[in-house]
Design an enzyme around this catalytic site. Structure first.
Site, PDB file in Angstrom:
ATOM      1  N   ILE A   1       6.773   6.289   1.074  1.00  0.00           N
ATOM      2  CA  ILE A   1       5.642   6.878   1.806  1.00  0.00           C
ATOM      3  C   ILE A   1       4.648   5.812   2.262  1.00  0.00           C
ATOM      4  O   ILE A   1       4.256   4.950   1.488  1.00  0.00           O
ATOM      5  CB  ILE A   1       4.950   7.937   0.916  1.00  0.00           C
ATOM      6  CG1 ILE A   1       5.895   9.136   0.752  1.00  0.00           C
ATOM      7  CG2 ILE A   1       3.612   8.372   1.496  1.00  0.00           C
ATOM      8  CD1 ILE A   1       5.519  10.057  -0.381  1.00  0.00           C
TER       9      ILE A   1
ATOM     10  N   GLY B   1       0.828   1.792  -3.942  1.00  0.00           N
ATOM     11  CA  GLY B   1      -0.588   2.059  -3.681  1.00  0.00           C
ATOM     12  C   GLY B   1      -1.514   0.903  -4.005  1.00  0.00           C
ATOM     13  O   GLY B   1      -2.658   1.095  -4.411  1.00  0.00           O
TER      14      GLY B   1
ATOM     15  N   SER C   1       0.829  -1.202   0.000  1.00  0.00           N
ATOM     16  CA  SER C   1       0.000   0.000   0.000  1.00  0.00           C
ATOM     17  C   SER C   1       0.873   1.266   0.000  1.00  0.00           C
ATOM     18  O   SER C   1       0.383   2.353  -0.284  1.00  0.00           O
ATOM     19  CB  SER C   1      -0.933  -0.007   1.210  1.00  0.00           C
ATOM     20  OG  SER C   1      -0.188  -0.080   2.412  1.00  0.00           O
ATOM     21  N   CYS C   2       2.143   1.113   0.311  1.00  0.00           N
ATOM     22  CA  CYS C   2       3.070   2.256   0.320  1.00  0.00           C
ATOM     23  C   CYS C   2       3.323   2.764  -1.101  1.00  0.00           C
ATOM     24  O   CYS C   2       3.044   2.079  -2.080  1.00  0.00           O
ATOM     25  CB  CYS C   2       4.408   1.852   0.926  1.00  0.00           C
ATOM     26  SG  CYS C   2       4.365   1.446   2.669  1.00  0.00           S
ATOM     27  N   ILE C   3       3.891   3.979  -1.163  1.00  0.00           N
ATOM     28  CA  ILE C   3       4.244   4.571  -2.453  1.00  0.00           C
ATOM     29  C   ILE C   3       5.754   4.826  -2.480  1.00  0.00           C
ATOM     30  O   ILE C   3       6.310   5.362  -1.527  1.00  0.00           O
ATOM     31  CB  ILE C   3       3.532   5.932  -2.649  1.00  0.00           C
ATOM     32  CG1 ILE C   3       2.012   5.779  -2.610  1.00  0.00           C
ATOM     33  CG2 ILE C   3       4.007   6.622  -3.933  1.00  0.00           C
ATOM     34  CD1 ILE C   3       1.325   5.513  -3.913  1.00  0.00           C
TER      35      ILE C   3
END
Lengths: 209, 174
Positions: free
Chosen positions: B48, B94, B29-31
């Protein structure tokens, strides 16, 4: 506070270890019942770390794993998850289905739902044991399954946990030894600080600040 | 990791100049957000985790959140001698990696929110986005090689592919 490592005293650490022992003991027995194989349980390490460090602790971060995420609801909130490295997941599938997908691309609905069922069994027995021990209402919500890198799975759980204000973290790296084969799994538990303190209180132990 | 290969862990921001490669491992899910200044050869990457910083808590690592991560990445690039008005941007991640199960339509959907937040902050900057690869159900590893200018994305099920070429931008711009 986010990003913080919580300090637990000896009493609190041994309570966490004891809860993990009993909860995972029940979960292991339940897994043995559905697979017909016996599993040994061992808790080599109980640590509290800050959330961002978790993804590096679930074995080799670039190993492909099957991850089962099981959010906790009730008096205690948070997340628990099991991570099975690919080879161990294949062994589990062999026991449950009589065959195993050869590669991650071959996983379709049946192997996926077999893992969801493993998640249901593990989390229900884990949470029931904690409930019985503390008298608190702790229940599992439907599990979710991912097949990806250990790092990816752990990071996605941790991000969501942090968003839901899961400020405290107790992590257990877990091992399932089996007679001949080595089925290895990692267990992750991320309760909120509030939830963890309710568990401590139920056991008559002072909470963490 | 070999010399010159820099791993950008969760919530971290790393900047390299001229040579080497930057890696964001296993973005779920991180960027992974990359900004590159072709002229100075300065390249920065942020890993992120969440769309925005908590209002009631101090920010310990600005790289953790999209709203604090974008300005922090700009500051780091400037510190390393890059010009923040010349940057090209790339971002990936994401995803919602929990593909199976009843809870997958999570109300939180961190991945999608992260993607939207990064997009919105870049738009506000008027940033030049060279490439993006977001959403879906697969975790991604992003590797940016500054020597060759190649940005590659790897997934467990889809293998490895080249997402974009940072240096071509320089040639076109010249």
């Amino acid at each position: 506070m986010a990003g913080q490592t919580y300090e637990f005293d000896l009493m609190q650490m041994s309570a966490i270890r004891e809860m993990a022992n009993i909860g995972l003991g029940h979960a292991t027995t339940a897994l043995a019942n559905v697979t017909g194989k016996s599993f040994n349980m061992d808790i080599p390490n109980v640590e509290t770390v800050c959330l961002e460090e978790v993804p590096m602790m679930m074995g080799d971060p670039s190993d492909v794993c099957v991850g089962i995420s099981m959010p906790i609801e009730g008096d205690v909130e948070g997340y628990t998850a099991f991570l099975f490295p690919w080879k161990s997941a294949q062994e589990l599938w062999g026991m449950l289905l009589g065959y195993s997908p050869e590669s991650p691309e071959d996983v379709d609905d049946l192997p996926a739902s077999a893992m969801l069922e493993v998640g249901n069994i593990l989390s229900a027995s884990f949470m029931n044991a904690l409930s019985d021990m503390t008298g608190l209402k702790i229940h599992a919500t439907p599990p979710m399954v991912s097949i990806d890198l250990a790092y990816t799975i752990a990071a996605s759980i941790v991000a969501e946990a942090e968003l839901s204000d899961a400020v405290a973290l107790a992590i257990e790296t877990r091992l399932f030894g089996m007679e001949n084969q080595q089925t290895t799994g990692y267990f992750l538990c991320v309760p909120t600080l509030e939830g963890l303190n309710k568990l401590f209180a139920a056991l008559g132990i002072q909470g963490a600040a | 990791m070999a010399a010159g290969q820099v791993l950008v862990g969760m919530a971290e921001i790393k900047v390299i100049k001229g040579t080497g490669q930057l890696t964001c491992l296993g973005l779920g899910s991180c960027i992974g957000l990359l900004a590159y200044d072709a002229e100075s050869g300065v390249c920065g990457m942020a890993h992120i985790m969440l769309p925005e910083a908590f209002k009631d808590k101090p920010v310990d690592k600005p790289g953790k959140f999209a709203d604090t991560g974008v300005p922090a990445l700009l500051a780091e690039i400037e510190k390393a001698g890059g010009n923040i008005r010349r940057l090209t941007w790339v971002f990936t991640g994401g995803a919602q990696v929990f593909k199976y199960g009843a809870g997958t339509a999570s109300k939180l959907d961190v991945g999608a929110r992260n993607g939207e937040a990064v997009n919105a902050h870049l738009k506000k900057l008027g940033a030049r986005i060279l490439a993006q690869d977001i959403g879906g159900t697969s975790g991604r590893t992003m590797v940016a090689n500054i020597e060759t200018g190649e940005v590659r994305v790897r997934t467990v099920q889809g293998g490895e592919k080249t997402l974009c070429q940072l240096k071509r931008v320089r040639a076109e711009a010249a």
